[in-house]
Scaffold this active site. Structure first.
Site, PDB file in Angstrom:
ATOM      1  N   HIS A  51       2.428   0.067   1.535  1.00 46.43           N
ATOM      2  CA  HIS A  51       3.470  -0.896   1.175  1.00 46.43           C
ATOM      3  C   HIS A  51       2.940  -1.939   0.213  1.00 46.43           C
ATOM      4  O   HIS A  51       3.601  -2.337  -0.735  1.00 46.43           O
ATOM      5  CB  HIS A  51       3.998  -1.594   2.425  1.00 46.43           C
ATOM      6  CG  HIS A  51       4.435  -0.639   3.465  1.00 46.43           C
ATOM      7  ND1 HIS A  51       4.439  -0.924   4.800  1.00 46.43           N
ATOM      8  CD2 HIS A  51       4.868   0.630   3.357  1.00 46.43           C
ATOM      9  CE1 HIS A  51       4.853   0.127   5.466  1.00 46.43           C
ATOM     10  NE2 HIS A  51       5.116   1.079   4.607  1.00 46.43           N
ATOM     11  N   ASN A 102       9.280  12.674  -6.355  1.00 40.35           N
ATOM     12  CA  ASN A 102       8.078  12.491  -5.512  1.00 40.35           C
ATOM     13  C   ASN A 102       8.214  13.334  -4.253  1.00 40.35           C
ATOM     14  O   ASN A 102       7.317  14.083  -3.881  1.00 40.35           O
ATOM     15  CB  ASN A 102       7.916  11.029  -5.082  1.00 40.35           C
ATOM     16  CG  ASN A 102       7.847  10.079  -6.255  1.00 40.35           C
ATOM     17  OD1 ASN A 102       7.514  10.482  -7.349  1.00 40.35           O
ATOM     18  ND2 ASN A 102       8.187   8.821  -6.016  1.00 40.35           N
ATOM     19  N   ARG A 104      15.138   0.292  -4.115  1.00 39.48           N
ATOM     20  CA  ARG A 104      14.660   0.748  -2.798  1.00 39.48           C
ATOM     21  C   ARG A 104      14.887  -0.383  -1.786  1.00 39.48           C
ATOM     22  O   ARG A 104      14.040  -1.269  -1.651  1.00 39.48           O
ATOM     23  CB  ARG A 104      13.176   1.076  -2.859  1.00 39.48           C
ATOM     24  CG  ARG A 104      12.798   2.255  -3.743  1.00 39.48           C
ATOM     25  CD  ARG A 104      11.279   2.407  -3.760  1.00 39.48           C
ATOM     26  NE  ARG A 104      10.846   3.722  -4.164  1.00 39.48           N
ATOM     27  CZ  ARG A 104      10.282   4.008  -5.346  1.00 39.48           C
ATOM     28  NH1 ARG A 104      10.117   3.054  -6.241  1.00 39.48           N
ATOM     29  NH2 ARG A 104       9.889   5.236  -5.618  1.00 39.48           N
ATOM     30  N   CYS A 162      14.382   9.743 -10.692  1.00 34.99           N
ATOM     31  CA  CYS A 162      13.809   8.422 -10.411  1.00 34.99           C
ATOM     32  C   CYS A 162      12.440   8.484  -9.731  1.00 34.99           C
ATOM     33  O   CYS A 162      11.941   7.476  -9.254  1.00 34.99           O
ATOM     34  CB  CYS A 162      14.771   7.576  -9.589  1.00 34.99           C
ATOM     35  SG  CYS A 162      15.107   8.264  -7.963  1.00 34.99           S
TER      36      CYS A 162
HETATM   37  C1  PEP Z   1      11.159  10.019  -4.684  1.00 35.91           C
HETATM   38  O1  PEP Z   1      10.949  10.591  -3.619  1.00 35.91           O
HETATM   39  O2  PEP Z   1      10.918  10.545  -5.793  1.00 35.91           O
HETATM   40  C2  PEP Z   1      11.700   8.658  -4.709  1.00 35.91           C
HETATM   41  C3  PEP Z   1      12.082   8.088  -5.820  1.00 35.91           C
HETATM   42  O3  PEP Z   1      11.760   8.003  -3.528  1.00 35.91           O
HETATM   43  P1  PEP Z   1      10.485   7.341  -2.814  1.00 35.91           P
HETATM   44  O4  PEP Z   1       9.337   7.403  -3.770  1.00 35.91           O
HETATM   45  O5  PEP Z   1      10.891   5.954  -2.485  1.00 35.91           O
HETATM   46  O6  PEP Z   1      10.318   8.219  -1.627  1.00 35.91           O
END
Ligand code: PEP
Ligand code: MG
Length: 755
Positions: A367, A632, A474, A680
Site C-alpha cells: 500500500h 495487471n 481506486r 488501465c
Molecule cells: C489491474 O488489475 O490492472 C488494475 C488496474 O487494478 P489493480 O491494479 O488495482 O488491481
C-alpha cells in the site's frame, strides 16, 4: 571479571571517564585497552577495527608489540580474530595456539600468550571490530567474564560509531562503518532520489549505558517487561478490530517470546554486568541480531523481526522516546528508510521534504508503494537489513528503476546521480511542455490518455499532465489510509470533493477492490489459501450488499445530479454484473424516495480482469456502457502467475502472442459492439506496451500521472496503421514465440518511435 579486584561496573565507569577526556582518539583507545587489561587481570588487551576492505586492523593494544598497531591486519575468517568476525560469536580458548584457525603474526609477539578470549564489537547486529584479551597462562575463561567483555565492547561500539577512529586510521584506510554500500532491492517506483537518511522509526538513543544502581535497573527492566506483557495481552484479548492492523498471529508470537524465560534471563544477566536496563535490552538484541542474521532459515529470520519488534517496544517503554519522528524534525531532502511502513504513516510526512523511500519489506504492490507512486516518490523495496546499516542523517541515493540504494556514496557517484536526476527533471520539463498537445499519432489517430488516481493528492496531476479524464479512481486507497471504516457522510464528502476538484473532466470510480493483498486494518481479515483467487473486490460487495450499496449511495449523493461513471472490479460472469446493476437500481430508487437528484448521466462499466470474461464478451458488452481492461490482474490470471511474486515476475510477458491475442479479442469485440474500451493496468503506462496496444486498436489508456508525458511522446512519433500492419502478422505466426518484445523494440527503433 569474576574475582577480579575491580568489578565490571568499575571498569565501565572508568572507560566512560576516559571517553569524556579531551584527548585524541589514539590516546583514548590506548587508555581504554590498558583499563580493560588491568581490570581483567590480563597481560594483553587489543582492539581490532573492521575496515571497508573487509580486513580487521589492529588499532590499539596493551601487551602486544605496539609497533604492530595499524600494521597487523587480517581477513574476515583468517585467524582467531577473523573467525570471530565471520561468526559474530565470542570465542574463548585456554590454548589458542592449538586451535586450527590460529594464525601467527610475528610482528605482534603474541607467541608467549596461551589463553585467548575475543568478542565481536557489535552495533545493530553488525560487526564493527573485535575486542581481545589474552593471558600468558593457560586458563579457562568463565561465562561471566565473556559476558563482561561483551558489555565492555558496547562502549567501544559507541566510540567506533561516533566516527572518531577514522581520524587515526592510516591514510587511505576507511573504517567499515563509513563504507559506502550499494544495496540491492527491488524496483518499486521509478525515479532518482538524493538526500539524507531519515529512519522512519528513529533509533533509540541510549544516553546512559552504565548503571549507577544495578538493583534499580533490574527493577526498571522487570517493570518494563510487565507493562509490555500487559499491553500484548490487551492487544490480543481486546476486541478483534484492535491493534491498528497488526495480525493476531504475529501478536500471539510476540506474546510467546515476551513470556520466554530465556529471553528475560539474558537481559537480566546483562543488567548484572553493570548496564542500564535499556543498554541491556540493546546488548541482548545486538547478539540476537548478529546470530539470526547469519541464519539461512527464513523462519529464524522472521523471528528476528519479532524480537526486534519487542526489543523496540521495550526500549520505547524504558526511554519514553517516541515511536515515529515528529514532522518538524524532518530535514530537507529526506529519504525515508523503514522496515515497513503503512500508507497512512507516509501521508503524515511533509511531502515537500521527501525525496524517496527505502523499505526492508514491501514490494511494488504494498500500500505504501501505491501511495508513494501517487506522490511521485521513487521507492526501492525489499532491501535486507538496511535499517541497521544506516544512521540518521547519512547521505543516501536511491535509484527506483534499478532497485538500488547507495549508502554513503563516494563523491563521483553522487555527482553522476545528481546529473541523472537533472536529466530526468529535464525530460519531465519536456513532457510538461506537451501538456496541451493532444495525443495524436502521425497518421491522425487520437489516443485518449487518462490518469489513474486514488487519493486526493493525485488530483492536481489531472491538469498538470493534461490527462483527458480520471480513467480509474481506486476508491479502496481512501479506505486503506483511513483508521476506521468511512461512514456514509464521510464517503459522500470524499467523492464530492473528487468531482469538485476536476469539474470539467470525467471521473471513473471503481467500487471497492479490497481483499487479496489489500487489507483494511479495521475490517475482519479472513486467512485464505489463495487470497488473489479468494474473497475480494466485487465478490465481497455481492456477499455484503450493504457495503456496496453504501458506497454507491455515497457516490450518487457526492455526484448530486452530475455525470457519474462507475465500474466494478473482478467481475467473473455476466450474472455478477446483473446483480450489481440490480443493487445500483435499488439505490437509484432510494435516491428518488429521499428526493435526492439522480446522476445526470450514469454510466456503468466492468473491468476485464478475470479470463472467464473473455468468453462472455458478447453478454457483457450487451449490458455495460463501457469496458476497462485491468491488465495487471488479467495477465496474472491468464498466466497463473502471481503479480507480486518476485520469482515469477519475469517469467511471462504481456507482450507474448497469448497476452496480445487476449487483448486484441477484447478491443475487437468492443469495437463490434460499439462500446468504448480503455486499458488501465500498468502496461498502458509503458511506452513499448502502449505502442502494441495502439497497434491492436486501443484508443484509450489510463496510467499513473508520471507516464502520461512519455506515452504522449511515443504516440506523437507513431504511425498507428503502420504499427498495426506490423503487429498483426506477428500475432498470426505459429512459432511458439515467448514474447514479441524484441520484435516490437526493433520496430520502434527502426521507425524512430521515442520510447
Ligand atoms: C489491474 O488489475 O490492472 C488494475 C488496474 O487494478 P489493480 O491494479 O488495482 O488491481
Ligand atoms: Mg485489478
Amino acid at each position: 571479571m569474576a574475582g577480579a579486584p575491580a568489578g565490571p561496573r568499575v571498569l565501565l565507569r572508568r572507560i566512560r571517564e576516559v571517553m569524556a577526556e579531551p584527548v585524541n582518539a589514539q590516546t583514548r583507545l590506548d587508555k581504554i585497552v590498558i583499563q580493560i587489561a588491568a581490570n581483567m587481570v590480563a597481560e594483553v588487551c587489543s582492539v581490532y577495527v573492521l575496515r571497508d576492505d573487509g580486513r580487521l586492523e589492529l588499532f590499539a593494544t596493551e601487551g602486544l608489540n605496539r609497533t604492530a598497531v595499524h600494521l597487523t591486519t587480517m581477513r574476515s575468517g583468517e585467524g582467531l580474530v577473523g573467525l570471530i568476525a565471520a561468526t559474530a560469536q565470542p570465542l574463548a580458548l585456554s590454548d589458542a595456539q592449538s586451535h586450527p584457525s590460529f594464525s601467527y603474526k610475528p610482528e605482534t609477539g603474541e607467541e608467549i600468550y596461551h589463553s585467548f578470549v575475543g568478542v565481536p564489537i557489535l552495533r545493530g547486529g553488525n560487526t564493527l571490530g573485535i575486542l581481545v584479551v589474552q593471558n600468558r597462562a593457560q586458563r579457562t575463561y568463565l561465562d561471566e567474564e565473556i559476558e563482561d567483555l561483551q558489555t565492555t565492547s558496547m562502549l567501544l561500539a559507541e566510540m567506533i560509531a561516533s566516527g572518531e577512529l577514522q581520524s587515526i586510521a592510516p591514510a587511505g584506510t576507511v573504517i567499515a562503518l563509513r563504507k559506502s554500500l550499494t544495496l540491492k532491492g527491488s524496483p518499486v517506483a521509478d525515479g532518482v532520489g538524493l538526500g539524507h537518511v531519515v529512519l522512519h522509526e528513529p533509533r533509540i538513543v541510549i544516553a546512559q549505558l552504565v548503571a549507577e544502581d544495578p538493583k534499580k535497573e533490574s527493577a526498571r527492566l522487570d517493570e518494563a517487561i510487565k507493562v509490555l506483557r500487559a499491553s500484548m495481552d490487551e492487544l490480543i484479548d481486546g476486541n478483534e478490530h484492535q491493534g491498528a492492523g497488526e495480525h493476531r498471529d504475529v501478536l500471539e508470537t510476540l506474546r510467546l517470546i515476551v513470556n520466554d524465560p530465556g529471553w528475560m534471563r539474558r537481559m537480566r544477566e546483562a543488567v548484572m554486568t553493570g548496564l542500564t536496563a535499556e543498554a541491556a535490552v540493546e546488548r541482548v538484541q545486538n547478539d540476537t541480531r548478529a546470530r539470526l542474521q547469519r541464519s539461512t532459515d527464513p523462519y529464524m529470520r522472521e523471528r528476528l523481526h519479532d524480537l526486534d519488534d519487542l526489543a523496540n517496544r521495550l526500549l520505547h517503554q524504558l526511554t519514553g522516546q517516541p515511536f515515529v519522528r515528529a514532522n518538524d524534525k524532518l530535514p530537507e531532502n529526506a529519504i525515508l528508510v523503514a522496515r515497513t511502513m503503512g500508507a497512512a504513516a507516509l501521508l503524515d510526512y511533509d511531502r515537500r521534504k521527501l525525496r524517496g523511500i527505502v523499505l526492508e519489506e514491501g514490494g511494488g504492490s504494498s500500500h505504501v508503494a501505491i501511495v508513494a507512486r501517487a506522490l511521485g516518490l521513487p521507492v526501492v523495496g525489499d532491501v535486507p537489513n538496511i535499517t541497521n546499516l544506516v544512521e540518521d542523517g547519512e547521505a543516501i541515493i536511491i535509484d527506483g528503476a534499478a532497485g538500488e540504494a547507495l549508502v554513503r556514496p563516494p563523491a563521483d557517484l553522487e555527482a553522476a546521480y545528481a546529473e541523472k536526476a537533472r536529466l530526468r527533471a529535464g525530460r519531465q520539463e519536456q513532457y510538461r511542455n506537451l501538456r496541451d498537445t493532444p495525443a495524436v499519432t502521425s497518421d491522425g489517430v487520437t489516443i485518449d490518455l487518462h490518469m489513474n488516481a486514488g487519493l486526493p493528492v493525485d488530483l492536481p496531476h489531472v491538469n498538470e499532465t493534461g490527462a483527458v479524464s480520471i480513467g480509474l479512481f481506486r476508491t479502496e486507497l481512501l479506505f486503506m489510509v483511513a483508521s476506521k471504516f468511512p461512514r456514509l457522510e464521510e464517503q459522500t464528502r470524499l467523492y464530492k470533493s473528487i468531482l469538485d476538484a476536476v469539474p470539467d473532466k470525467p471521473v471513473t470510480f471503481r467500487t471497492l477492490d479490497i481483499g487479496g493483498d489489500k487489507i483494511l486494518p479495521y475490517m475482519r481479515h479472513y486467512e485464505e489459501e489463495n487470497p488473489a483467487l479468494g474473497w475480494r473486490a466485487v465478490r465481497i460487495g455481492l456477499d455484503r450488499p450493504a457495503l456496496l450499496r453504501y458506497q454507491l449511495r455515497a457516490m450518487f449523493l457526492g455526484a448530486a445530479g452530475r455525470d457519474l461513471r462507475i465500474m466494478f472490479p473482478m467481475v467473473a460472469e455476466a450474472a455478477e454484473f446483473d446483480s450489481v446493476k440490480d443493487l445500483t437500481l435499488l439505490e437509484l430508487e432510494h435516491l428518488d424516495r429521499h428526493c435526492h437528484k439522480r446522476p445526470r448521466n450514469l454510466q456503468l462499466g466492468v473491468m476485464i480482469e478475470v479470463p472467464s470474461l473473455l468468453w462472455q464478451l458478447d453478454e457483457i458488452l450487451e449490458r455495460v456502457d463501457f469496458l476497462s481492461v485491468g491488465s495487471n490482474d488479467l495477465m496474472q490470471y491468464l498466466f497463473a502467475s502471481d503479480r507480486d511474486n518476485k520469482r515469477t515476475a519475469g517469467r511471462f510477458d504481456a507482450l507474448s502472442p497469448s497476452g496480445l491475442r487476449a487483448l486484441k479479442l477484447i478491443v475487437d469485440k468492443a469495437g463490434e459492439a460499439g462500446k468504448p474500451v480503455t486499458l488501465c493496468g500498468e502496461m498502458g503506462g509503458k511506452p513499448l506496451e502502449a505502442l502494441a496496444l495502439v497497434a491492436l486498436g486501443y484508443r484509450g489508456l489510463s496510467m499513473s500521472p508520471s507516464s502520461i508525458g512519455p506515452i504522449k511522446a511515443m504516440v506523437l512519433g507513431l504511425d498507428a496503421s503502420d504499427a498495426r500492419a506490423h503487429i498483426l502478422p506477428l500475432l498470426e505466426r505459429r512459432d511458439g514465440a515467448h514474447s514479441l518484445r524484441d520484435d516490437l523494440q526493433r520496430y520502434a527503433e527502426e521507425k524512430g518511435v521515442p520510447l
